[in-house]
Scaffold this motif. Structure first.
Motif, PDB file in Angstrom:
ATOM      1  N   THR A   1      33.452  39.785  32.802  1.00 14.73           N
ATOM      2  CA  THR A   1      34.217  40.100  31.599  1.00 14.73           C
ATOM      3  C   THR A   1      35.042  41.356  31.864  1.00 14.73           C
ATOM      4  OG1 THR A   1      32.437  39.205  30.248  1.00 14.73           O
ATOM      5  CG2 THR A   1      34.046  40.625  29.145  1.00 14.73           C
ATOM      6  N   ILE A   2      36.310  41.284  31.533  1.00 18.09           N
ATOM      7  CA  ILE A   2      37.184  42.452  31.678  1.00 18.09           C
ATOM      8  C   ILE A   2      37.054  43.260  30.397  1.00 18.09           C
ATOM      9  CG2 ILE A   2      39.553  43.241  31.972  1.00 18.09           C
ATOM     10  CD1 ILE A   2      40.090  40.687  33.555  1.00 18.09           C
ATOM     11  N   GLU A   3      36.616  44.514  30.556  1.00 19.02           N
ATOM     12  CA  GLU A   3      36.297  45.318  29.381  1.00 19.02           C
ATOM     13  C   GLU A   3      37.439  46.183  28.888  1.00 19.02           C
ATOM     14  OE1 GLU A   3      32.623  47.302  30.210  1.00 19.02           O
ATOM     15  OE2 GLU A   3      31.604  45.409  30.588  1.00 19.02           O
ATOM     16  N   LYS A   4      38.503  46.309  29.664  1.00 22.79           N
ATOM     17  CA  LYS A   4      39.641  47.084  29.186  1.00 22.79           C
ATOM     18  C   LYS A   4      40.928  46.380  29.577  1.00 22.79           C
ATOM     19  CE  LYS A   4      41.024  50.598  32.336  1.00 22.79           C
ATOM     20  NZ  LYS A   4      41.034  51.955  32.781  1.00 22.79           N
ATOM     21  N   GLU A   5      42.023  46.817  29.014  1.00 20.55           N
ATOM     22  CA  GLU A   5      43.306  46.177  29.301  1.00 20.55           C
ATOM     23  C   GLU A   5      43.943  46.817  30.528  1.00 20.55           C
ATOM     24  OE1 GLU A   5      47.412  45.352  26.942  1.00 20.55           O
ATOM     25  OE2 GLU A   5      45.529  45.217  25.839  1.00 20.55           O
ATOM     26  N   TYR A   6      44.418  45.965  31.418  1.00 19.52           N
ATOM     27  CA  TYR A   6      45.059  46.421  32.644  1.00 19.52           C
ATOM     28  C   TYR A   6      46.494  45.930  32.695  1.00 19.52           C
ATOM     29  CZ  TYR A   6      40.466  47.617  34.495  1.00 19.52           C
ATOM     30  OH  TYR A   6      39.243  48.170  34.698  1.00 19.52           O
ATOM     31  N   ALA A   7      47.292  46.584  33.511  1.00 19.66           N
ATOM     32  CA  ALA A   7      48.677  46.164  33.696  1.00 19.66           C
ATOM     33  C   ALA A   7      48.751  44.926  34.579  1.00 19.66           C
ATOM     34  CB  ALA A   7      49.492  47.297  34.309  1.00 19.66           C
ATOM     35  N   TYR A   8      47.864  44.810  35.584  1.00 15.88           N
ATOM     36  CA  TYR A   8      47.960  43.734  36.570  1.00 15.88           C
ATOM     37  C   TYR A   8      46.726  42.838  36.648  1.00 15.88           C
ATOM     38  CZ  TYR A   8      51.681  46.858  38.124  1.00 15.88           C
ATOM     39  OH  TYR A   8      52.780  47.662  38.170  1.00 15.88           O
ATOM     40  N   ILE A   9      45.547  43.374  36.465  1.00 17.99           N
ATOM     41  CA  ILE A   9      44.309  42.601  36.635  1.00 17.99           C
ATOM     42  C   ILE A   9      44.189  41.554  35.546  1.00 17.99           C
ATOM     43  CG2 ILE A   9      41.781  42.683  36.652  1.00 17.99           C
ATOM     44  CD1 ILE A   9      42.019  45.512  37.846  1.00 17.99           C
ATOM     45  N   GLN A  10      43.969  40.281  35.972  1.00 18.05           N
ATOM     46  CA  GLN A  10      43.803  39.173  35.031  1.00 18.05           C
ATOM     47  C   GLN A  10      42.381  38.626  35.024  1.00 18.05           C
ATOM     48  OE1 GLN A  10      46.809  36.379  36.321  1.00 18.05           O
ATOM     49  NE2 GLN A  10      48.333  37.315  34.991  1.00 18.05           N
TER      50      GLN A  10
ATOM     51  N   LYS B   1      41.991  38.925  40.531  1.00 14.35           N
ATOM     52  CA  LYS B   1      43.249  38.189  40.435  1.00 14.35           C
ATOM     53  C   LYS B   1      44.219  39.111  39.709  1.00 14.35           C
ATOM     54  CE  LYS B   1      45.601  34.139  38.605  1.00 14.35           C
ATOM     55  NZ  LYS B   1      45.481  32.936  37.762  1.00 14.35           N
ATOM     56  N   THR B   2      45.321  39.415  40.378  1.00 11.75           N
ATOM     57  CA  THR B   2      46.319  40.300  39.799  1.00 11.75           C
ATOM     58  C   THR B   2      47.665  39.593  39.769  1.00 11.75           C
ATOM     59  OG1 THR B   2      46.881  41.249  41.945  1.00 11.75           O
ATOM     60  CG2 THR B   2      45.149  42.358  40.690  1.00 11.75           C
ATOM     61  N   SER B   3      48.488  39.983  38.829  1.00  8.77           N
ATOM     62  CA  SER B   3      49.817  39.423  38.742  1.00  8.77           C
ATOM     63  C   SER B   3      50.752  40.474  38.174  1.00  8.77           C
ATOM     64  CB  SER B   3      49.810  38.185  37.848  1.00  8.77           C
ATOM     65  OG  SER B   3      51.056  37.528  37.913  1.00  8.77           O
ATOM     66  N   GLY B   4      51.951  40.531  38.725  1.00  3.60           N
ATOM     67  CA  GLY B   4      52.917  41.492  38.229  1.00  3.60           C
ATOM     68  C   GLY B   4      54.328  41.070  38.567  1.00  3.60           C
ATOM     69  N   LYS B   5      55.264  41.678  37.873  1.00  9.16           N
ATOM     70  CA  LYS B   5      56.657  41.398  38.174  1.00  9.16           C
ATOM     71  C   LYS B   5      57.480  42.644  37.901  1.00  9.16           C
ATOM     72  CE  LYS B   5      57.253  38.842  33.886  1.00  9.16           C
ATOM     73  NZ  LYS B   5      57.801  37.648  33.297  1.00  9.16           N
ATOM     74  N   ASN B   6      58.614  42.672  38.554  1.00 12.69           N
ATOM     75  CA  ASN B   6      59.591  43.718  38.315  1.00 12.69           C
ATOM     76  C   ASN B   6      60.967  43.065  38.324  1.00 12.69           C
ATOM     77  OD1 ASN B   6      60.239  43.374  41.058  1.00 12.69           O
ATOM     78  ND2 ASN B   6      58.991  45.111  41.695  1.00 12.69           N
TER      79      ASN B   6
END
Length: 189
Positions: A68-77, A95-100
């Motif tokens: 369970t992800i307990e906090k909000e992240y910019a990239y971690i899904q 598992k991470t995802s990002g874009k620019n």
């Protein structure tokens, strides 16, 4: 009705009909293929999870327990704990995802148990703008140990910077979950 108005009306109706038919075809194609696309993405993710620690796990059966992800992240899904069938923990996979402005990338990033240094990155998705340059000149070199993940000058620098930010976020989370501090991570900024 004047001839010019008839002409405009005829062209407008024709273009509207073409646009409507096109929209209908696109919608039907999406309806037919969306399940297949989701299945393929899930399969790619499952195959990627197996590849992250393949050199450690060899042919042994591996279990992936989603955390369970307990906090909000910019990239971690997603976060998984990886264990062998024998019960011994292998490590953690993110598992991470990002874009620019230049593209997007989705990675699986693995850290061996007890170590907070990067073990392996597996690419799940990579836009054409980054393409092979990011894979060949950054990700593959980081995985083989020929490049530090913090060294981003590679011909796809913006993509490498995005990957570096993802790894740093995982290291930050790993430090939190293992009780370590940022100095313990072994990562260089």
């Amino acid at each position: 009705m004047n001839e010019m108005l008839k002409k405009y009306l005829k062209v407008s109706l024709t273009l509207g009909l073409i646009a409507g038919c096109s929209s209908l075809l696109i919608g039907m194609t999406n309806f037919v293929t969306k399940d297949r696309i989701i299945e393929n993405a899930k399969k790619r993710e499952e195959d990627g999870l197996k590849k992250v620690f393949a050199s450690i796990t060899k042919e042994e059966e591996v279990k992936f327990e989603e955390k369970t992800i307990e906090k909000e992240y910019a990239y971690i899904q997603n976060i998984w704990t990886t264990t062998l069938a024998s019960g011994s923990e292998v490590g953690t996979i993110y598992k991470t995802s990002g874009k620019n402005a230049y593209g997007s990338v989705t990675l699986l990033i693995g850290f061996e148990k007890g170590k907070s240094t990067l073990y392996q990155m597996i690419t799940l998705e990579n836009t054409e703008t980054y393409g092979a340059k990011l894979q060949d000149n950054y990700i593959d070199e980081v995985n083989t140990g020929d490049r530090e993940f913090s060294s981003v000058s590679c011909g796809a620098t913006y993509g490498a910077k995005l990957c570096r930010a993802m790894v740093e976020e995982c290291i930050e989370d790993l430090g939190i979950t293992t009780g370590g501090s940022e100095e313990d991570t072994g990562a260089s900024a």
